[in-house]
Design an enzyme around this catalytic site. Structure first.
Site, PDB file in Angstrom:
ATOM      1  N   LYS A 158      -5.887   2.821   5.536  1.00  0.00           N
ATOM      2  CA  LYS A 158      -4.976   3.843   5.019  1.00  0.00           C
ATOM      3  C   LYS A 158      -5.552   5.211   5.370  1.00  0.00           C
ATOM      4  CE  LYS A 158      -2.665   5.220   0.675  1.00  0.00           C
ATOM      5  NZ  LYS A 158      -2.539   4.935  -0.783  1.00  0.00           N
ATOM      6  N   SER A 210       2.215   4.347  -2.563  1.00  0.00           N
ATOM      7  CA  SER A 210       1.957   5.240  -1.445  1.00  0.00           C
ATOM      8  C   SER A 210       1.377   4.530  -0.219  1.00  0.00           C
ATOM      9  CB  SER A 210       0.976   6.334  -1.883  1.00  0.00           C
ATOM     10  OG  SER A 210      -0.293   5.782  -2.199  1.00  0.00           O
ATOM     11  N   SER A 219       0.040   1.915  -6.080  1.00  0.00           N
ATOM     12  CA  SER A 219       0.189   2.208  -4.648  1.00  0.00           C
ATOM     13  C   SER A 219      -0.258   1.109  -3.694  1.00  0.00           C
ATOM     14  CB  SER A 219      -0.553   3.502  -4.303  1.00  0.00           C
ATOM     15  OG  SER A 219       0.193   4.607  -4.732  1.00  0.00           O
TER      16      SER A 219
END
Lengths: 477, 485
Positions: free
Chosen positions: B77, B152, B176
């Protein structure tokens, strides 16, 4: 109207750790800008603070030395504000739960008056970097070497009533943090500085007046001047029908005045909250006991010991213990000599005066404690007189060797042979018939004249006590 | 083909010499080139670096120095700092930021021999539930490119769902990892707060943020967690506690497992199709010998409001360092310091980030602190206590991960509160600091549904075991969206 001054001091003592409070970067002073700022100090995305446990130990020692409570649970908070030299946009400090609180310190004024000043709290925080406004042609340079340097902010109660008390308190804290070896006390480098909260009120009134905070004062002299100036200013304002505004003021040493920096209305809302990156600092009784064991002998205790064990006066002991370095120096001198009073006189007198004159620290002194002791021994065994000793000391200071070699090389050994002194005296008396006559007629003051003549002829080397004795005998015939 | 294999299977193939890391890495790089133009799951693809790391991994393996992850390519990420590689956090603010250091998670993965394919797209500073707040545009859900992947960690979830990477790392502040795993039909684990170092992971809300693995199966998550977990002296909130071998207990029997079903997780607002799949999953567990117990987490309704005070409060302070002074976006020709701050931050941050900074600054400001921040901290304790009481009675808690399947891009962007409610079942877990997982549990209207499994503190091994046993009986986690087969 008679006015009373009310003062509280916030002292920032830079803790003498090798690395910063929340990172492993060095705290050494004077490096090239931004060479001692690591990723954490720069506030890069993703970095986290880790507390340097040394600062906890140092704060605990300070707490114990000031009869304060050392908190078993203290919490780091974030103080949020934007400034270019504050990399994270917040300063890590302690607000609600400081590590040290509710202590007190006894101070002594020059006239001997004693007083106790309350210590509200002492908390740990990180210093910010520096903004450099010169050399950047209308821009501002940022040096983050200082960012993250550990500070202990020591907040007093508003117990201080004059600029002189403020100086005495600040000096006492200054001495104490050095005794504890938690701060180098170097005011020129900013390791020890203070903010003063000053207000005035009519004598007898209980409620405090509105206060102004004078920021960043970095010498004892400036503290006294800044406070005195501020008190006068506030009294002038009130007596002129005005009101003192709560504000932050800056002391300008060049103009000897304080001027407004910002008023309360413009003050930031710092939005303090506990720093979620750091756990509360939890310490137990054993930790506190260990810190207690690590305490050195503190100034007041040492002063008492000097009086009791060495038999020197309270006044001398007070001066000698005002700094740990001076007290250590004195103790080294005394350990090598037998007359503690003589040693005290020399350390407080000629030695300190010379350091002052040349603006040197004890560690920079060309005459070591051992060297000074060597000279004092020659006074004690009558090899030299106190007067000649000044000449010897001066030579030692200039690096001309230790006392024995100076005495030898300059031929300063005292004349203690009675017959040699007698011979000199006889000759002087024979050459001074007028003075002899007047002396014998009752002009006692002329005794000094004869002593002076002997010293002149002997180049100061005749033993003064013997000169006195023999002169008296001869003159009184 | 390699992309249909799980990470565990690829690990076995590498070990058996059936494939090299370079071949494997190249095949995934090729898939990224082929598919990511549409999906937008990557912000940066580190092709050269990946191939160099793959070569090194093959060399290590040849010299007998290989672990289970040596040579496995994954994606990180874009919230994890990666030395020498752009680390954007999904924001214009960091579009120019090349990190000079690597996050602990990235270092640990590299040390385990993992190859980095690139950095995945995400909601800006991890603030969002749909990946629509990213400066780099929305990520598409591989199951329906009109739909969001969740957020997210939307890029991480989509990249795994489309098999552009065998696995990815994610972070979870309020759901997330779990919510996008649910919406994309993959397996994601948010470990106990403090289990994985946060060092180098760009902070959103420090007391809630936690990294974790996102993969095809519980078995794969276990392999990744083995490498990610552990104490880090650079993170004061990481736990000094032994790390389990998370693979060791995967095959333990779950006979007699006590599963708690909180009634609050099955009430109003839960989509019927999602409810049905979760019910089916529970039935499966019952069939496997688990005992199902109805429980209550009475303070569940407080989770979203508490979260939207605590998280913004922390973020308002965490994001202060993005000031245009030392790194990141700086506005053109600032006229003075205030202008520099205002325009750099005004132009560098997106709307959702600004909204949360303002909410947080308000909650912390003088006069409101007690009513909002302090009150929230108190309520947060109540929420934690709900779980502590429940775990006296049950071994794990189950329910839906999200109230619905993936919604369409643009559907909720004008309604932040409705967007916030998509994390209604995940947020309480972060507030309590507990470990939680999302496991694929079927489909509703052809979109994946996730089953959430919540465990007690540091019981990641049990969560993975419980999930793995389910995945031995079901094949939801093996489904690949048609367009990416």
């Amino acid at each position: 109207m008679e006015w009373e001054t009310v003062i509280g001091l916030e002292i920032h003592a830079q803790l003498a750790t090798k690395s910063k409070i929340f990172s492993s970067a060095s705290t050494a002073y004077g490096a090239e800008p931004n060479t001692q700022a690591c990723a954490v100090d720069l506030g890069l995305p993703g970095v986290l603070p880790v507390v340097n446990t040394e600062v906890i130990h140092m704060a605990a020692k300070f707490g114990l030395a000031t009869n304060s409570t050392v908190a078993k649970r203290s919490v780091f908070d974030r103080k949020n504000y934007f400034y270019p030299d504050l990399p994270k946009g917040y300063q890590i400090s302690q607000l609600e739960l400081p590590i040290v609180h509710d202590g007190k310190l006894d101070i002594e004024l020059e006239d001997g008056t004693k007083k106790t000043i309350g210590i509200t709290r002492a908390h740990l925080e990180e210093d910010a970097g520096k903004s450099l406004h010169e050399d950047f042609h209308g821009m501002t340079g940022i040096d983050l070497n200082r960012a993250g340097t550990p500070l202990l902010e020591i907040v007093s109660e508003p117990d201080i009533r004059s600029a002189k008390e403020a100086v005495a308190y600040m000096k006492k804290i200054h001495s104490l943090v050095q005794y504890l070896e938690i701060c180098d006390g170097n005011m020129a480098e900013g390791s020890f500085r203070c903010d003063a909260n000053v207000s005035v009120r009519p004598k007898g009134q209980e409620a405090f007046g509105t206060r102004a905070e004078i920021k960043n004062i970095n010498s004892f002299r400036f503290v006294e001047r800044a406070i005195n100036h501020e008190v006068e200013r506030q009294i002038d304002v009130i007596e002129g029908g005005g009101k003192v505004v709560q504000e932050t003021r800056l002391y300008d040493a060049d103009k000897d005045e304080t001027r407004s920096m910002r008023s309360k209305e413009e003050a930031n809302d710092y939005r303090y909250f506990p720093d979620p990156d750091l756990l509360p600092v939890i310490i137990d009784d054993a930790y506190i006991e260990n810190a207690r064991k690590a305490l050195p002998e503190l100034p007041d205790a040492r002063r008492q010991r000097f009086i009791n064990e060495l038999g020197i006066s309270d006044y001398d002991a007070g001066i000698l213990t005002a700094s740990r370095e001076l007290a250590n120096f004195y103790e080294t001198v005394v350990s090598d000599t037998s007359d503690a009073k003589l040693a005290a006189n020399w350390v407080i007198g000629d030695f300190s005066a010379r350091l002052n004159k040349e603006d040197l620290a004890i560690s920079q002194s060309p005459v070591s404690a051992e060297t000074l002791a060597g000279m004092l021994k020659r006074i004690e065994d009558n090899t030299i007189s106190g007067k000649i000793a000044k000449e010897v000391f001066d030579a030692m200071w200039k690096g001309e060797g230790d006392a024995d070699s100076v005495i030898e090389n300059k031929g300063l050994k005292q004349i203690t042979d009675d017959s040699a002194i007698e011979t000199m005296i006889d000759e002087i008396i024979a050459n001074s018939p007028n003075q002899l006559e007047q002396y014998r007629a009752g002009k006692d003051k002329l005794f000094g004249y004869f002593v002076g003549q002997v010293m002149k002829v002997s180049q100061g080397k005749a033993n003064p006590a013997q000169v006195n004795d023999i002169l008296k005998k001869k003159l009184n015939g | 083909m390699y992309h249909t294999k799980t990470l565990a299977e690829l690990s076995a193939m590498l070990e058996a010499g059936e494939v090299t890391s370079v071949e494997l890495t190249q095949s995934f790089l090729d898939r990224i080139k082929q598919f990511d133009g549409e999906l937008n799951s990557f912000v940066t693809v580190t092709e050269e670096l990946a191939l160099a790391q793959a070569k090194a991994a093959d060399k290590a393996r040849a010299s007998g120095k290989a672990g289970p992850l040596t040579g496995i390519p994954i994606a990180h990420k874009d919230i994890f700092c990666t030395e020498g590689v752009k680390t954007s956090c999904g924001s214009k603010m960091l579009d120019n930021f090349i990190s000079p250091y690597s996050a602990t998670v990235v270092e640990k993965m590299r040390d385990a021999g993992v190859v980095m394919l690139g950095k995945t797209n995400m909601d800006e500073f991890a603030m969002g539930s749909s990946n629509e707040t990213s400066f780099y545009g929305p990520v598409k859900n591989p199951w329906n490119t009109q739909a969001v992947p969740g957020g997210s960690s939307g890029g991480s979830a989509a990249s795994v769902a489309a098999r552009l990477a065998p696995a990815s790392t994610g972070t979870d502040t309020g759901g997330s990892i779990r919510q996008p795993a649910s919406l994309c039909g993959i397996t994601g684990l948010k470990p106990t707060y403090g289990r994985i170092s946060r060092y180098g992971m760009i902070a959103f809300a420090s007391s809630l943020d936690q990294a974790g693995p996102m993969a095809q199966s519980a078995e794969d998550c276990a392999l990744l967690l083995n490498a990610m977990a552990g104490f880090d002296s650079r993170d004061s909130t990481s736990m000094e506690r032994d790390v389990d071998d998370y693979s060791a207990s995967l095959n333990n029997s779950i006979e007699g497992l006590k599963i708690g079903l909180p009634k609050e997780y099955f009430s109003e607002g839960l989509d019927a199709g999602v409810a049905k799949q979760v019910d089916d999953a529970i039935a499966q567990y019952r069939a496997m010998g688990a005992e199902i117990i109805d429980i209550s987490l009475p303070n569940t309704h407080l989770a979203v409001p508490v979260y939207y005070v605590v998280a913004p409060a922390e973020c308002s302070s965490n994001l202060s360092r993005f000031d245009g002074v030392r790194f990141g976006y700086r506005c053109e020709d600032p006229k003075d310091l205030e202008d520099l701050y205002k325009r750099s931050r005004g132009e560098g941050f997106g709307a959702e980030v600004k909204r949360r900074i303002m909410v947080g600054a308000y909650a912390l400001s003088a006069g409101y602190y007690d009513a909002y921040y302090l009150k929230s901290q108190k309520l947060r304790r109540l929420i934690s206590e709900d779980f502590s009481k429940a775990f006296e009675q049950v071994d794990v808690i189950m329910g839906p991960t999200a109230p619905s399947t993936a919604f369409n891009i643009g559907e909720k962007t004008d309604d932040p509160v409705s967007m916030y409610l998509s994390d209604i079942y995940t947020i309480a877990v972060n507030l309590a600091g507990l470990p939680g997982m999302s496991v694929p549990a079927g489909f509703s209207n052809n979109m994946p549904v996730g089953l959430q499994i919540i465990g007690n503190y540091f019981e990641e091994s049990r969560l993975l075991n419980v999930a793995h046993q389910y995945q031995q009986k079901t094949d939801w986690h093996k489904q690949i969206p048609e367009a990416f087969v």
